[in-house]
Design a protein around this motif. Sequence first.
Motif, PDB file in Angstrom:
ATOM      1  N   UNK A 135       0.809  -1.216   0.000  1.00 50.37           N
ATOM      2  CA  UNK A 135       0.000   0.000   0.000  1.00 50.37           C
ATOM      3  C   UNK A 135       0.845   1.271   0.000  1.00 50.37           C
ATOM      4  N   UNK A 136       2.188   1.081   0.036  1.00 49.62           N
ATOM      5  CA  UNK A 136       3.098   2.234   0.045  1.00 49.62           C
ATOM      6  C   UNK A 136       2.656   3.264   1.105  1.00 49.62           C
ATOM      7  N   UNK A 137       2.583   2.803   2.343  1.00 49.32           N
ATOM      8  CA  UNK A 137       2.043   3.629   3.412  1.00 49.32           C
ATOM      9  C   UNK A 137       3.002   4.738   3.831  1.00 49.32           C
ATOM     10  N   UNK A 138       2.446   5.916   4.039  1.00 40.85           N
ATOM     11  CA  UNK A 138       3.181   7.024   4.652  1.00 40.85           C
ATOM     12  C   UNK A 138       3.196   6.814   6.163  1.00 40.85           C
ATOM     13  N   UNK A 139       3.981   7.618   6.870  1.00 43.99           N
ATOM     14  CA  UNK A 139       3.982   7.530   8.333  1.00 43.99           C
ATOM     15  C   UNK A 139       2.596   7.842   8.897  1.00 43.99           C
ATOM     16  N   UNK A 140       1.908   8.807   8.313  1.00 49.20           N
ATOM     17  CA  UNK A 140       0.555   9.140   8.769  1.00 49.20           C
ATOM     18  C   UNK A 140      -0.379   7.946   8.610  1.00 49.20           C
ATOM     19  N   UNK A 141      -0.235   7.213   7.515  1.00 52.45           N
ATOM     20  CA  UNK A 141      -1.105   6.059   7.268  1.00 52.45           C
ATOM     21  C   UNK A 141      -0.748   4.886   8.181  1.00 52.45           C
ATOM     22  N   UNK A 142       0.543   4.692   8.448  1.00 44.90           N
ATOM     23  CA  UNK A 142       0.934   3.658   9.414  1.00 44.90           C
ATOM     24  C   UNK A 142       0.370   4.000  10.788  1.00 44.90           C
ATOM     25  N   UNK A 143       0.402   5.281  11.141  1.00 50.05           N
ATOM     26  CA  UNK A 143      -0.172   5.716  12.419  1.00 50.05           C
ATOM     27  C   UNK A 143      -1.670   5.429  12.463  1.00 50.05           C
ATOM     28  N   UNK A 144      -2.347   5.581  11.330  1.00 44.77           N
ATOM     29  CA  UNK A 144      -3.787   5.288  11.274  1.00 44.77           C
ATOM     30  C   UNK A 144      -4.038   3.807  11.521  1.00 44.77           C
ATOM     31  N   UNK A 145      -3.236   2.952  10.877  1.00 45.93           N
ATOM     32  CA  UNK A 145      -3.367   1.506  11.081  1.00 45.93           C
ATOM     33  C   UNK A 145      -3.115   1.148  12.537  1.00 45.93           C
ATOM     34  N   UNK A 146      -2.003   1.608  13.064  1.00 47.00           N
ATOM     35  CA  UNK A 146      -1.621   1.239  14.423  1.00 47.00           C
ATOM     36  C   UNK A 146      -2.576   1.836  15.456  1.00 47.00           C
ATOM     37  N   UNK A 147      -3.028   3.057  15.214  1.00 46.20           N
ATOM     38  CA  UNK A 147      -3.991   3.665  16.128  1.00 46.20           C
ATOM     39  C   UNK A 147      -5.275   2.855  16.194  1.00 46.20           C
ATOM     40  N   UNK A 148      -5.722   2.397  15.038  1.00 43.17           N
ATOM     41  CA  UNK A 148      -6.924   1.563  14.959  1.00 43.17           C
ATOM     42  C   UNK A 148      -6.740   0.275  15.763  1.00 43.17           C
TER      43      UNK A 148
END
Length: 272
Positions: free
Chosen positions: A131-144
């Motif tokens: 998914x070529x995740x940005x840091x913001x998107x990794x944070x979204x995954x991990x926060x969830x």
Amino acid sequence: MLRRWIRWGGVAAAVLFLAGCQTVRTTQGGAVGVDRGQSMLVSAAEVEQASAQQYAQVIEAARKKGMLNRDRRMLTRVRGIANRLIPQTAAFRSDAPAWRWEVNVIESNELNAWCMAGGKIAIYRGLIDRLKLSDDEIAAVMGHEIAHALREHARERVSQAMVTNLGVSVLSAAVGLGQPGAELMGTVAKVSFELPNSRLHETEADSMGVELAARAGYDPRAAIGLWDKMSAQSNGAPPQWLSTHPSHASRKAELARDAARVMPIYEATRRR
């Protein structure tokens, strides 16, 4: 006569068992306002112990296969994001920052991530790379995923499973049959790895995850783009681990609502 004794013995045990059910509030509402009582039939300590044992087994299995934390740069990146998110859990429950957190990256092409009770996190390399995740998107995954642990969704689901299997499990416990510890581990593993979360649990984790990201200084709007990427990879449907969530349009609307709600938090954090 024996059957009647067993039947009434099971009913009596079930009544006693259900009498021990507690309605608890695992978290504070936060800015997103998640506030729901949960019925629990098993203690937090029991689920955390079973989760820690199950997590250790998964991590050891990955290590033996050479699938654990192979990319040092990726591991440092993921743990760095986690280290910013974890202190923010105090907004929802004061005890969470002191949990024995563990964060590992598993070398697998799966689109997957999870956080077990007590803060045991794994994120799969395929999710980041495909998914070529940005840091913001990794944070979204991990926060969830962290939100699932904060809300003790695994404990709630184990409790629900115990109610479903009441006729067998309660009677077995009453007459001293089975291995309760091993059975609890098996149930924790099933709800953690095999069965998708309910729509309610997914919605709660979405809302709280967006707030955790914002409090950690990550753009909460990234959760919306993340869902677009997940949907595209899954041919318009969510991955299996999120398969009970409402429709794509509904989820995006809910994420946009929550992101707007926590934008002032994000802006204030970013200015520090």
